[in-house]
Design an enzyme around this catalytic site. Structure first.
Site, PDB file in Angstrom:
ATOM      1  N   ASP A  54       0.873  -1.161   0.000  1.00 35.57           N
ATOM      2  CA  ASP A  54       0.000   0.000   0.000  1.00 35.57           C
ATOM      3  C   ASP A  54       0.918   1.221   0.000  1.00 35.57           C
ATOM      4  O   ASP A  54       2.134   1.091   0.137  1.00 35.57           O
ATOM      5  CB  ASP A  54      -0.946  -0.017   1.195  1.00 35.57           C
ATOM      6  N   ASP A  67      -7.982  -7.020   1.139  1.00 34.03           N
ATOM      7  CA  ASP A  67      -7.005  -7.211   2.224  1.00 34.03           C
ATOM      8  C   ASP A  67      -7.662  -6.787   3.525  1.00 34.03           C
ATOM      9  O   ASP A  67      -8.482  -5.849   3.538  1.00 34.03           O
ATOM     10  CB  ASP A  67      -5.739  -6.358   1.987  1.00 34.03           C
ATOM     11  N   CYS A  84     -13.670 -27.432   8.301  1.00 34.42           N
ATOM     12  CA  CYS A  84     -12.380 -26.911   7.844  1.00 34.42           C
ATOM     13  C   CYS A  84     -11.366 -28.044   7.811  1.00 34.42           C
ATOM     14  O   CYS A  84     -11.241 -28.809   8.734  1.00 34.42           O
ATOM     15  CB  CYS A  84     -11.886 -25.815   8.804  1.00 34.42           C
ATOM     16  N   CYS A 120      -8.089 -27.686   7.599  1.00 32.18           N
ATOM     17  CA  CYS A 120      -6.718 -27.167   7.744  1.00 32.18           C
ATOM     18  C   CYS A 120      -5.932 -27.982   8.754  1.00 32.18           C
ATOM     19  O   CYS A 120      -6.476 -28.757   9.552  1.00 32.18           O
ATOM     20  CB  CYS A 120      -6.763 -25.691   8.140  1.00 32.18           C
ATOM     21  N   CYS A 136      -7.239 -27.709  12.348  1.00 28.53           N
ATOM     22  CA  CYS A 136      -8.493 -28.421  12.610  1.00 28.53           C
ATOM     23  C   CYS A 136      -8.327 -29.931  12.510  1.00 28.53           C
ATOM     24  O   CYS A 136      -9.109 -30.693  13.086  1.00 28.53           O
ATOM     25  CB  CYS A 136      -9.565 -27.939  11.641  1.00 28.53           C
ATOM     26  N   HIS A 190      -5.312 -21.113  11.260  1.00 25.32           N
ATOM     27  CA  HIS A 190      -6.690 -21.503  10.944  1.00 25.32           C
ATOM     28  C   HIS A 190      -7.473 -20.348  10.318  1.00 25.32           C
ATOM     29  O   HIS A 190      -8.163 -20.517   9.307  1.00 25.32           O
ATOM     30  CB  HIS A 190      -7.440 -21.977  12.188  1.00 25.32           C
TER      31      HIS A 190
HETATM   32 ZN   LIG Z   1      -9.110 -24.890  10.351  1.00 22.14          ZN
END
Ligand SMILES: [Zn+2]
Ligand SMILES: CNc1nc2cc(C(N)=O)ccc2[nH]1
Length: 369
Positions: free
Chosen positions: A92, A265, A303, A305, A308, A334
């Protein structure tokens, strides 16, 4: 050859599926950019960012100018090498940070005079300086130096502020000479339709590689935020990227895509993670809650990920309450994985022409835990 090439692949209503080719790789849009203010997305390594699907990150020109200095980063090979991130970076311009971090700033036609938030030293940044700093950093996409019009603002203030931003945008374009770096203009105009329309038209007249909508997420009501998006998107070239700055919650992202925006963003997923606020497919979850003390389940069963798949809510609650560094790391991992997976779901829905039903279903299953 232009620094970036945007291709509009498919439209579903106003929602767009696109691809953005940059000197550091291809980005599928709509895309969320994790914020890496001081050349780091806090608590994450570049390898972890890559693993969760981050394809472009944001860095803040003001912060890197103040510390460690853009010339140091240039001497050490530029921002990509400095931070070990070889995918695209958007910087930016510093306008927003100068305005938000320095109460005592003074805005003149020439530029902005302010005191460093670190040591109180005096500095002046002009549009030409903001461009030179970003060229030294070597980001793939640079932003024009603008005034983020405060909210609320009178029509007269917003008009004068927008007109200054347009004059500064012209100076940024005249000063910009790095061929492998794109330059985006930033639409201002407060919450006023006539000013937003003028700002967009004037920036398109000057001509940029992409266009951002600034002056939002500054305390305005949602209907103002969404209204400005609706007024502005159609005035921006369909074959160039549209970026709305500082947005937002998962709900805001879905609404902004629905209104025709491609890039986003926000510090929310990273900042909230460090405060124990986790995003899930069913809403927000405050991991501090006593209800999670013996909850062996994952943050979000939907999720996939790393966090998780391997850690319980009970353990994450323990880490957070114990002030452990790993709490920030796992919570951030996460939250960013959730945001980036949400964008992947949005892209898939647009690709199938099903974004409207995705949007309805998404809002229907959200409530704060
Ligand atoms: Zn997750
Ligand atoms: C978090 N809100 C937010 N509003 C922003 C506006 C600008 C802007 N240049 O108008 C930049 C970053 C921003 N972040």
């Amino acid at each position: 050859m232009a620094a970036i090439q945007f291709r509009l692949l498919k439209q579903d209503g106003a929602a767009r599926l696109g691809s953005l080719t940059t000197p550091h790789g291809l980005i599928e849009t709509p895309i969320f950019m994790p914020v890496g203010t001081q050349a780091t997305v806090k608590a994450m390594t570049p390898e972890e960012l890559d693993a969760i699907g981050a394809r472009i990150i944001l860095a803040n020109t003001y912060h890197l100018y103040i510390r460690p200095g853009h010339e140091l980063i240039r001497r050490l090979g530029g921002l990509h090498r400095f931070m070990h991130w070889d995918r695209p970076i958007l910087t930016d311009s510093g306008g927003f940070q100068v305005f938000s971090l320095n109460e005592l700033r003074k805005i003149t036609e020439e530029g902005v005079r302010f005191q460093s938030h670190l040591d109180g030293s005096y500095h002046t940044i002009r549009p030409e300086d903001a461009v030179a700093i970003q060229e030294a950093l070597g980001s793939d996409i640079a932003m024009c130096f603008d005034e983020c019009t405060p909210y609320p603002a009178t029509h007269d203030y917003a008009r004068r502020s927008m007109e200054l931003t347009t004059r500064w945008a012209r100076r940024c374009k005249d000063a910009h000479s790095r061929g492998d770096q794109a330059l985006f203009g930033i639409v201002q105009g407060g919450m006023y339709r006539d000013l937003r329309e003028r700002s967009a038209a004037e920036l398109v007249e000057i001509g940029f590689d992409g266009y951002a909508v600034g002056g939002l997420s500054v305390g305005e009501e949602k209907e103002h935020m969404y209204g400005v998006m609706e007024w502005t998107a159609p005035l921006l070239p369909a074959d160039q990227p549209r970026y709305v700055m500082g947005i937002g919650t998962p709900e805001d992202l879905v609404e902004a895509v629905w209104r025709g925006f491609d890039m986003f963003d926000c510090v929310m997923p990273t900042r909230n993670a460090r405060n124990g606020m986790l995003f899930t497919s069913f809403g927000r979850l405050n991991i501090k809650g006593a209800a999670y003390a013996e909850d062996q389940g994952p943050v979000d069963p939907a999720c996939g990920c790393y966090v998780c798949r391997n850690y319980s809510r009970a353990y994450l609650r323990h880490l957070y309450r114990s002030g452990e560094i790993l709490a920030s790391r796992l919570n951030t991992y996460h939250n960013l994985a959730y945001y980036l997976d949400l964008m992947a779901q949005i892209r898939a829905a647009i690709a199938e022409g099903k974004f409207d039903s995705f949007r309805r279903e998404f809002h229907g299953r959200r409530e704060t835990q």
